[in-house]
Enzyme design. Structure first.
Site, PDB file in Angstrom:
ATOM      1  N   ASP A  86       0.842  -1.201   0.000  1.00 30.51           N
ATOM      2  CA  ASP A  86       0.000   0.000   0.000  1.00 30.51           C
ATOM      3  C   ASP A  86       0.873   1.245   0.000  1.00 30.51           C
ATOM      4  OD1 ASP A  86      -2.168  -1.685   0.213  1.00 30.51           O
ATOM      5  OD2 ASP A  86      -2.328  -1.468   2.390  1.00 30.51           O
TER       6      ASP A  86
HETATM    7  N1  URA Z   1      -1.299  -5.867   3.935  1.00 34.19           N
HETATM    8  C1  URA Z   1      -1.779  -4.611   3.912  1.00 34.19           C
HETATM    9  O1  URA Z   1      -2.814  -4.312   4.484  1.00 34.19           O
HETATM   10  N2  URA Z   1      -1.067  -3.680   3.246  1.00 34.19           N
HETATM   11  C2  URA Z   1       0.094  -3.932   2.619  1.00 34.19           C
HETATM   12  O2  URA Z   1       0.701  -3.026   2.024  1.00 34.19           O
HETATM   13  C3  URA Z   1       0.572  -5.251   2.640  1.00 34.19           C
HETATM   14  C4  URA Z   1      -0.140  -6.203   3.310  1.00 34.19           C
END
Ligand code: URA
Length: 239
Positions: free
Chosen positions: A105
Site C-alpha cells: 500500500d
Molecule cells: N497488507 C496490507 O494491508 N497492506 C500492505 O501493504 C501489505 C499487506
C-alpha cells in the site's frame, strides 16, 4: 546468446529510449569492440562483443533484481499520474522494463522486489504458491493470545473464503501493540483488513521478508540495491 540490435541493447542497458540512444550513436559516443559505431540497426552479440559508451563498458544483464526499502507515500506501480512510483526511486542505468513484484500500500514501508523478470514475479505471486510474507505492525488496540488464535484459525475479512492461517507474534501488548505477522496470501489490504476484522487498526506497516529473503537492515528508507546471487537463489527457492 542470440544477436540483438545495438539500439535495443543500449536501451535495455539503461542508456535511454531508442530515440535517445540514436542521438548518442550519432554523437559518436558508442564503440563496439573499440570501433565507433553510428548505426542503430547493427546486430551485436552481448556475450562476445564489447560495447562502451563515453568510454564506459556496458555489461548486458537480461534480468535485473533490486531490493527496495519502500518509503511511505510512493505507489507500487510503474506509472502514476498523481503519485511518485517505486520505479522512479531506482536511479541511473536502470532497464526500462522494471516493475514491482506485487504491491505494498502507499503508506506501507519495507521490502519490495523490483525486477524485469516476469516469470519469477508470476511464480512468487501465483495464488497457489503461498510464499510467506512477514510484516512488522503497530496496532491501535490490545493484541492478546485470543487475537493470535483468531489469526491462526482464519478470519472473515469480507471475501468468499476465510484467510489462510496466519502467525501473529506479540512483541508488546498494550493500548498500542507491536506485532510481527506472517501471512501466506497476498489479498488486497490483507493485514489491515485482518486487524479490522478483530476491531483494531494498523497504524504502521512494514514488510520485513518475502520467502527466505529478508530486507537488508542497512538500507535506509527509500534506498535500494541489487540482490546478491545468494539472495536471488533464496528468492527463487521461495517460489
Ligand atoms: N497488507 C496490507 O494491508 N497492506 C500492505 O501493504 C501489505 C499487506
Amino acid at each position: 546468446m542470440s544477436l540483438i540490435r545495438l539500439d535495443k541493447f543500449l536501451a535495455d542497458a539503461g542508456q535511454g529510449t531508442r530515440s535517445e540512444v540514436k542521438i548518442k550513436l550519432k554523437q559518436c559516443r558508442v564503440r563496439v569492440n573499440d570501433e565507433v559505431v553510428k548505426k542503430p540497426e547493427i546486430k551485436i552479440n552481448p556475450d562476445t562483443d564489447k560495447v562502451s559508451i563515453d568510454g564506459k563498458e556496458l555489461v548486458f544483464e537480461e534480468f535485473q533484481y533490486y531490493m527496495l526499502n519502500k518509503p511511505a507515500g510512493v505507489v507500487s506501480a510503474t506509472k502514476d499520474d498523481r503519485d511518485k512510483t517505486v520505479i522512479e526511486l531506482i536511479g541511473e542505468d536502470k532497464r526500462r522494463d522494471l516493475f514491482p513484484v506485487g504491491r505494498l500500500d502507499k503508506d506501507t514501508e519495507g521490502l519490495l522486489i523490483i525486477t524485469n523478470d516476469g516469470a519469477l514475479a508470476n511464480s512468487l505471486l501465483a495464488p497457489g504458491k503461498h510464499v510467506d510474507k512477514c510484516y512488522f505492525a503497530r496496532i491501535d488496540g490490545r493484541v492478546t493470545e485470543d487475537t493470535v488464535k483468531s489469526f491462526e484459525n482464519g478470519l472473515d475479512i469480507g471475501d468468499e473464503k476465510l484467510t489462510a492461517p496466519a502467525t501473529l507474534i506479540i512483541e508488546e501488548s498494550g493500548e498500542e501493540s507491536l506485532v510481527r505477522i506472517i501471512i501466506t496470501e497476498g489479498r488486497y489490504h490483507q493485514v489491515k483488513r485482518m486487524f479490522e476484522a478483530v476491531g483494531m487498526k494498523v497504524t504502521y506497516l512494514k514488510r520485513l521478508s518475502m520467502g527466505s529473503l529478508c530486507l537488508d537492515s542497512s538500507l535506509g528508507i527509500g534506498e535500494y540495491r541489487k540482490l546478491t546471487e545468494h539472495e536471488l537463489d533464496l528468492l527463487k527457492k521461495s517460489k
